[in-house]
Design a protein around this motif. Sequence first.
Motif, PDB file in Angstrom:
ATOM      1  N   ALA A  53       0.960  -1.297  -0.120  1.00 28.25           N
ATOM      2  CA  ALA A  53      -0.106   0.004   0.098  1.00 28.25           C
ATOM      3  C   ALA A  53       0.925   1.230  -0.023  1.00 28.25           C
ATOM      4  O   ALA A  53       0.518   1.992  -0.710  1.00 28.25           O
ATOM      5  N   ALA A  54       2.065   1.403   0.886  1.00 25.22           N
ATOM      6  CA  ALA A  54       3.011   2.362   0.977  1.00 25.22           C
ATOM      7  C   ALA A  54       3.776   2.643  -0.571  1.00 25.22           C
ATOM      8  O   ALA A  54       3.730   3.849  -1.040  1.00 25.22           O
ATOM      9  N   ASP A  55       3.946   1.584  -1.274  1.00 21.57           N
ATOM     10  CA  ASP A  55       4.413   1.626  -2.358  1.00 21.57           C
ATOM     11  C   ASP A  55       3.566   2.127  -3.583  1.00 21.57           C
ATOM     12  O   ASP A  55       4.238   2.770  -4.519  1.00 21.57           O
ATOM     13  N   ALA A  56       2.380   1.813  -3.442  1.00 24.18           N
ATOM     14  CA  ALA A  56       1.336   2.281  -4.545  1.00 24.18           C
ATOM     15  C   ALA A  56       0.857   3.799  -4.404  1.00 24.18           C
ATOM     16  O   ALA A  56      -0.022   4.277  -4.973  1.00 24.18           O
ATOM     17  N   SER A  57       1.353   4.457  -3.142  1.00 20.88           N
ATOM     18  CA  SER A  57       0.796   5.751  -3.128  1.00 20.88           C
ATOM     19  C   SER A  57      -0.788   5.913  -3.033  1.00 20.88           C
ATOM     20  O   SER A  57      -1.212   6.738  -3.582  1.00 20.88           O
ATOM     21  N   LEU A  58      -1.281   5.130  -2.167  1.00 25.16           N
ATOM     22  CA  LEU A  58      -2.782   4.949  -2.326  1.00 25.16           C
ATOM     23  C   LEU A  58      -3.418   6.309  -2.013  1.00 25.16           C
ATOM     24  O   LEU A  58      -2.980   7.107  -0.979  1.00 25.16           O
ATOM     25  N   ALA A  59      -4.619   6.538  -2.479  1.00 24.11           N
ATOM     26  CA  ALA A  59      -5.482   7.679  -2.220  1.00 24.11           C
ATOM     27  C   ALA A  59      -6.955   7.451  -2.617  1.00 24.11           C
ATOM     28  O   ALA A  59      -7.306   6.592  -3.242  1.00 24.11           O
ATOM     29  N   ARG A  60      -7.891   8.092  -1.898  1.00 25.68           N
ATOM     30  CA  ARG A  60      -9.388   7.995  -2.114  1.00 25.68           C
ATOM     31  C   ARG A  60      -9.348   8.690  -3.373  1.00 25.68           C
ATOM     32  O   ARG A  60      -8.841   9.471  -4.329  1.00 25.68           O
ATOM     33  N   GLY A  61     -10.295   7.834  -4.346  1.00 23.49           N
ATOM     34  CA  GLY A  61     -10.270   7.933  -5.865  1.00 23.49           C
ATOM     35  C   GLY A  61      -9.204   7.111  -6.861  1.00 23.49           C
ATOM     36  O   GLY A  61      -9.773   7.354  -7.851  1.00 23.49           O
ATOM     37  N   ASN A  62      -8.595   6.345  -6.078  1.00 24.80           N
ATOM     38  CA  ASN A  62      -7.730   5.457  -7.074  1.00 24.80           C
ATOM     39  C   ASN A  62      -8.615   4.423  -7.618  1.00 24.80           C
ATOM     40  O   ASN A  62      -9.466   4.135  -7.023  1.00 24.80           O
ATOM     41  N   ALA A  63      -8.150   4.248  -9.178  1.00 21.75           N
ATOM     42  CA  ALA A  63      -8.939   3.017  -9.624  1.00 21.75           C
ATOM     43  C   ALA A  63      -8.594   1.667  -9.125  1.00 21.75           C
ATOM     44  O   ALA A  63      -7.241   1.604  -8.823  1.00 21.75           O
ATOM     45  N   VAL A  64      -9.449   0.782  -8.796  1.00 20.59           N
ATOM     46  CA  VAL A  64      -8.941  -0.631  -8.617  1.00 20.59           C
ATOM     47  C   VAL A  64      -9.666  -1.676  -9.555  1.00 20.59           C
ATOM     48  O   VAL A  64     -10.838  -1.345  -9.917  1.00 20.59           O
ATOM     49  N   THR A  65      -8.901  -2.267 -10.112  1.00 22.19           N
ATOM     50  CA  THR A  65      -9.708  -3.404 -11.058  1.00 22.19           C
ATOM     51  C   THR A  65      -9.582  -5.004 -10.263  1.00 22.19           C
ATOM     52  O   THR A  65      -8.363  -5.226  -9.885  1.00 22.19           O
ATOM     53  N   VAL A  66     -10.553  -5.452 -10.267  1.00 18.89           N
ATOM     54  CA  VAL A  66     -10.422  -6.927  -9.375  1.00 18.89           C
ATOM     55  C   VAL A  66     -11.347  -8.127 -10.410  1.00 18.89           C
ATOM     56  O   VAL A  66     -12.341  -7.789 -10.859  1.00 18.89           O
ATOM     57  N   ASP A  67     -10.606  -8.824 -11.001  1.00 18.00           N
ATOM     58  CA  ASP A  67     -11.200  -9.814 -12.075  1.00 18.00           C
ATOM     59  C   ASP A  67     -12.062  -8.976 -13.197  1.00 18.00           C
ATOM     60  O   ASP A  67     -12.971  -9.352 -13.530  1.00 18.00           O
ATOM     61  N   GLY A  68     -11.519  -8.046 -13.503  1.00 16.09           N
ATOM     62  CA  GLY A  68     -11.885  -7.469 -14.837  1.00 16.09           C
ATOM     63  C   GLY A  68     -12.936  -6.226 -14.373  1.00 16.09           C
ATOM     64  O   GLY A  68     -13.573  -5.738 -15.423  1.00 16.09           O
ATOM     65  N   VAL A  69     -13.401  -6.187 -13.240  1.00 15.66           N
ATOM     66  CA  VAL A  69     -14.467  -5.247 -12.692  1.00 15.66           C
ATOM     67  C   VAL A  69     -13.998  -4.133 -12.146  1.00 15.66           C
ATOM     68  O   VAL A  69     -12.934  -3.993 -11.446  1.00 15.66           O
ATOM     69  N   GLY A  70     -14.311  -2.756 -12.539  1.00 17.57           N
ATOM     70  CA  GLY A  70     -13.788  -1.835 -11.884  1.00 17.57           C
ATOM     71  C   GLY A  70     -14.498  -1.103 -10.687  1.00 17.57           C
ATOM     72  O   GLY A  70     -15.560  -1.216 -10.409  1.00 17.57           O
ATOM     73  N   TYR A  71     -13.580  -0.469  -9.842  1.00 20.41           N
ATOM     74  CA  TYR A  71     -13.873   0.088  -8.616  1.00 20.41           C
ATOM     75  C   TYR A  71     -13.093   1.130  -8.115  1.00 20.41           C
ATOM     76  O   TYR A  71     -12.149   1.492  -8.910  1.00 20.41           O
ATOM     77  N   THR A  72     -13.663   2.174  -7.460  1.00 15.13           N
ATOM     78  CA  THR A  72     -12.954   3.305  -6.780  1.00 15.13           C
ATOM     79  C   THR A  72     -12.816   2.880  -5.362  1.00 15.13           C
ATOM     80  O   THR A  72     -13.697   2.629  -4.576  1.00 15.13           O
ATOM     81  N   VAL A  73     -11.590   3.357  -4.792  1.00  9.42           N
ATOM     82  CA  VAL A  73     -11.336   3.492  -3.493  1.00  9.42           C
ATOM     83  C   VAL A  73     -12.214   4.695  -2.952  1.00  9.42           C
ATOM     84  O   VAL A  73     -11.700   5.824  -3.187  1.00  9.42           O
ATOM     85  N   THR A  74     -12.903   4.298  -1.810  1.00  8.96           N
ATOM     86  CA  THR A  74     -13.626   5.322  -1.036  1.00  8.96           C
ATOM     87  C   THR A  74     -13.038   5.309   0.567  1.00  8.96           C
ATOM     88  O   THR A  74     -13.434   6.304   0.933  1.00  8.96           O
ATOM     89  N   GLY A  75     -12.437   4.570   0.899  1.00 12.31           N
ATOM     90  CA  GLY A  75     -11.798   4.470   2.069  1.00 12.31           C
ATOM     91  C   GLY A  75     -10.633   3.700   2.268  1.00 12.31           C
ATOM     92  O   GLY A  75     -10.332   2.482   1.634  1.00 12.31           O
ATOM     93  N   ILE A  76      -9.606   3.928   3.244  1.00 16.49           N
ATOM     94  CA  ILE A  76      -8.393   3.487   3.426  1.00 16.49           C
ATOM     95  C   ILE A  76      -7.970   3.252   4.993  1.00 16.49           C
ATOM     96  O   ILE A  76      -8.118   4.378   5.485  1.00 16.49           O
ATOM     97  N   HIS A  77      -8.238   2.100   5.402  1.00 17.23           N
ATOM     98  CA  HIS A  77      -8.376   1.511   6.859  1.00 17.23           C
ATOM     99  C   HIS A  77      -7.114   0.701   7.286  1.00 17.23           C
ATOM    100  O   HIS A  77      -7.205  -0.478   6.978  1.00 17.23           O
ATOM    101  N   PRO A  78      -5.624   1.179   7.644  1.00 15.81           N
ATOM    102  CA  PRO A  78      -4.795   0.235   8.134  1.00 15.81           C
ATOM    103  C   PRO A  78      -5.450  -0.307   9.336  1.00 15.81           C
ATOM    104  O   PRO A  78      -5.975   0.334  10.199  1.00 15.81           O
ATOM    105  N   ASP A  79      -5.209  -1.700   9.515  1.00 17.39           N
ATOM    106  CA  ASP A  79      -5.682  -2.216  10.580  1.00 17.39           C
ATOM    107  C   ASP A  79      -4.577  -2.331  11.802  1.00 17.39           C
ATOM    108  O   ASP A  79      -5.121  -3.208  13.027  1.00 17.39           O
TER     109      ASP A  79
END
Length: 91
Positions: A53-79
């Motif tokens: 996650a640190a290497d990817a410079s994550l931010a809200r609004g980043n595009a995410v693709t999982v199995d060809g389906v597109g998503y947008t990051v709306t929250g980032i929660h380190p556990d």
Amino acid sequence: MAFAEDPAVYFTDFAIDVYVGGVTMRGIFDAAYAESLSMAGASPSLLIDAAEAADASLARGNAVTVDGVGYTVTGIHPDGTGMVRLILEAV
């Protein structure tokens, strides 16, 4: 004593290749059933290694693709255990 766990163990068995902000990484995808205000649907999220996650410079609004389906990051929660849960919204 601080909690120390190797997240790589979980990703070996359960993770799939995903694209986050144009970067390929391994993540555990979940689209559990959820209800909110009498509305039912899926609540997609992606669990990734905090180091990636640190290497990817994550931010809200980043595009995410999982199995060809597109998503947008709306929250980032380190556990606090070396993993980060990304809350996703389908595009």
